[in-house]
Scaffold this motif. Structure first.
Motif, PDB file in Angstrom:
ATOM      1  N   ILE A 253      41.763  39.589  41.163  1.00  0.00           N
ATOM      2  CA  ILE A 253      43.188  39.797  41.454  1.00  0.00           C
ATOM      3  C   ILE A 253      43.341  40.528  42.779  1.00  0.00           C
ATOM      4  O   ILE A 253      42.380  41.136  43.275  1.00  0.00           O
ATOM      5  CB  ILE A 253      43.894  40.630  40.352  1.00  0.00           C
ATOM      6  N   ASP A 254      44.563  40.497  43.331  1.00  0.00           N
ATOM      7  CA  ASP A 254      44.815  41.318  44.513  1.00  0.00           C
ATOM      8  C   ASP A 254      45.463  42.642  44.063  1.00  0.00           C
ATOM      9  O   ASP A 254      45.612  42.902  42.867  1.00  0.00           O
ATOM     10  CB  ASP A 254      45.669  40.551  45.540  1.00  0.00           C
ATOM     11  N   ALA A 255      45.847  43.468  45.038  1.00  0.00           N
ATOM     12  CA  ALA A 255      46.360  44.807  44.727  1.00  0.00           C
ATOM     13  C   ALA A 255      47.704  44.783  44.002  1.00  0.00           C
ATOM     14  O   ALA A 255      48.175  45.802  43.500  1.00  0.00           O
ATOM     15  CB  ALA A 255      46.463  45.641  46.004  1.00  0.00           C
ATOM     16  N   HIS A 256      48.328  43.623  43.957  1.00  0.00           N
ATOM     17  CA  HIS A 256      49.603  43.472  43.234  1.00  0.00           C
ATOM     18  C   HIS A 256      49.415  42.785  41.897  1.00  0.00           C
ATOM     19  O   HIS A 256      50.398  42.504  41.193  1.00  0.00           O
ATOM     20  CB  HIS A 256      50.617  42.705  44.091  1.00  0.00           C
TER      21      HIS A 256
ATOM     22  N   ASP B 102      41.325  53.345  45.176  1.00  0.00           N
ATOM     23  CA  ASP B 102      40.567  52.461  46.065  1.00  0.00           C
ATOM     24  C   ASP B 102      40.429  51.073  45.467  1.00  0.00           C
ATOM     25  O   ASP B 102      39.606  50.887  44.570  1.00  0.00           O
ATOM     26  CB  ASP B 102      39.181  53.047  46.325  1.00  0.00           C
ATOM     27  N   PRO B 103      41.156  50.101  45.982  1.00  0.00           N
ATOM     28  CA  PRO B 103      42.263  50.267  46.922  1.00  0.00           C
ATOM     29  C   PRO B 103      43.519  50.740  46.181  1.00  0.00           C
ATOM     30  O   PRO B 103      43.565  50.686  44.963  1.00  0.00           O
ATOM     31  CB  PRO B 103      42.461  48.853  47.462  1.00  0.00           C
ATOM     32  N   LEU B 104      44.489  51.168  46.947  1.00  0.00           N
ATOM     33  CA  LEU B 104      45.748  51.647  46.384  1.00  0.00           C
ATOM     34  C   LEU B 104      46.525  50.443  45.833  1.00  0.00           C
ATOM     35  O   LEU B 104      47.146  49.698  46.584  1.00  0.00           O
ATOM     36  CB  LEU B 104      46.542  52.341  47.497  1.00  0.00           C
TER      37      LEU B 104
ATOM     38  N   THR C   9      38.401  47.765  39.699  1.00  0.00           N
ATOM     39  CA  THR C   9      37.206  46.959  39.422  1.00  0.00           C
ATOM     40  C   THR C   9      37.532  45.470  39.512  1.00  0.00           C
ATOM     41  O   THR C   9      36.795  44.688  40.121  1.00  0.00           O
ATOM     42  CB  THR C   9      36.653  47.298  38.021  1.00  0.00           C
ATOM     43  N   ARG C  10      38.664  45.079  38.938  1.00  0.00           N
ATOM     44  CA  ARG C  10      39.051  43.662  38.983  1.00  0.00           C
ATOM     45  C   ARG C  10      39.359  43.226  40.416  1.00  0.00           C
ATOM     46  O   ARG C  10      39.069  42.094  40.791  1.00  0.00           O
ATOM     47  CB  ARG C  10      40.272  43.419  38.087  1.00  0.00           C
ATOM     48  N   ILE C  11      39.950  44.138  41.184  1.00  0.00           N
ATOM     49  CA  ILE C  11      40.236  43.810  42.581  1.00  0.00           C
ATOM     50  C   ILE C  11      38.922  43.674  43.347  1.00  0.00           C
ATOM     51  O   ILE C  11      38.729  42.727  44.117  1.00  0.00           O
ATOM     52  CB  ILE C  11      41.146  44.892  43.229  1.00  0.00           C
ATOM     53  N   TYR C  12      37.988  44.610  43.093  1.00  0.00           N
ATOM     54  CA  TYR C  12      36.677  44.561  43.753  1.00  0.00           C
ATOM     55  C   TYR C  12      35.972  43.242  43.458  1.00  0.00           C
ATOM     56  O   TYR C  12      35.346  42.644  44.331  1.00  0.00           O
ATOM     57  CB  TYR C  12      35.814  45.752  43.302  1.00  0.00           C
TER      58      TYR C  12
ATOM     59  N   ILE D 115      31.470  52.105  38.798  1.00  0.00           N
ATOM     60  CA  ILE D 115      30.468  51.044  38.700  1.00  0.00           C
ATOM     61  C   ILE D 115      30.470  50.101  39.907  1.00  0.00           C
ATOM     62  O   ILE D 115      29.699  49.171  39.966  1.00  0.00           O
ATOM     63  CB  ILE D 115      30.658  50.215  37.410  1.00  0.00           C
ATOM     64  N   HIS D 116      31.359  50.339  40.852  1.00  0.00           N
ATOM     65  CA  HIS D 116      31.347  49.500  42.054  1.00  0.00           C
ATOM     66  C   HIS D 116      31.524  50.401  43.280  1.00  0.00           C
ATOM     67  O   HIS D 116      31.974  51.552  43.150  1.00  0.00           O
ATOM     68  CB  HIS D 116      32.468  48.450  41.987  1.00  0.00           C
ATOM     69  N   PRO D 117      31.154  49.903  44.466  1.00  0.00           N
ATOM     70  CA  PRO D 117      31.227  50.727  45.680  1.00  0.00           C
ATOM     71  C   PRO D 117      32.665  51.175  45.975  1.00  0.00           C
ATOM     72  O   PRO D 117      33.615  50.442  45.697  1.00  0.00           O
ATOM     73  CB  PRO D 117      30.730  49.782  46.789  1.00  0.00           C
TER      74      PRO D 117
END
Lengths: 149, 149
Positions: free
Chosen positions: A141-144, A7-9, A134-137, A44-46
């Protein structure tokens, strides 16, 4: 077997899944443990709901699971069915290698055969650090793994 | 990359080599580190000379290395060329998993990309314990793990 919250993939997850499919090989079978909402709540995040994460995973599998078959099963704890199931290999990331080593230790205590462990190296973002949910949340960064700021 | 002393070449070694070839895949390349006599001397039992061990390994490779190519290189220490070479994955046994983890740690310090780690589970002898060169040397089991006594 492979597991995660997905989450996310992101591209790290995709490497994990792609490698699992490659190791299973033609005619092989991959069990994907997907953390339940109550277990994932320890993050640690939703986290998005199980059904939403499952759907995203199913789409990816449908597009990429050509030669092996896949099954998603709910993961209520770190081990899921990995302590008792009859399978050959577990695929993990750098972070979860210790869990795989522990699974083999516990399987041995239960007189079950140990499984092979495949640890992929994490996919790096543009800044050379790991891609992580976590970094994406946090919007870094984005998923890539591309920088968002 | 894979490494060992391979003396004698037992079923555990063969699983290690077979898995390395499978992971390299068609068109892939496997570097097999073979311990030198001076490095292998650290073992607790006598080891056959490098050239003899190399020959046995070459025979096995010639019979089994169909799709990938293989090269044997001398291994003078635990790491060989694994700290600096440009490669994708290292294949280890349960005993040598910590060495692979250390290799990735040292590669990271050198700003080299980490490699995937594939840990095979050891092949068991008839008595349920690992096949090992030491046990074969002591005449407990043969190279296939059958009891000799």
């Amino acid at each position: 077997m492979v597991g995660g919250t997905f989450d996310p993939l992101h591209d790290g997850h995709k490497r994990l899944l792609d490698r699992s499919l490659a190791i299973a090989g033609p005619g092989g079978h991959v069990v994907i443990g997907l953390t339940t909402d109550s277990f994932a709540r320890e993050k640690i995040h939703p986290i998005r709901p199980f059904v939403v994460r499952k759907e995203e995973l199913e789409h990816y599998i449908a597009d990429n699971c050509r030669q092996a078959s896949c099954r998603i099963e709910p993961l209520n704890d770190r081990f899921g069915s990995a302590l008792d199931a009859d399978f050959d290999a577990i695929v993990v990331s750098e972070e979860t290698l210790p869990v795989a080593v522990e699974i083999n230790k516990l399987r041995k205590e239960k007189n079950r055969k140990k499984v092979d462990i495949h640890q992929i190296s994490c996919v790096l973002a543009d800044d050379g650090r790991w891609i992580s949910s976590t970094r994406i949340y946090h919007g870094e960064i984005d998923a890539h793994g591309h920088m968002m700021q």
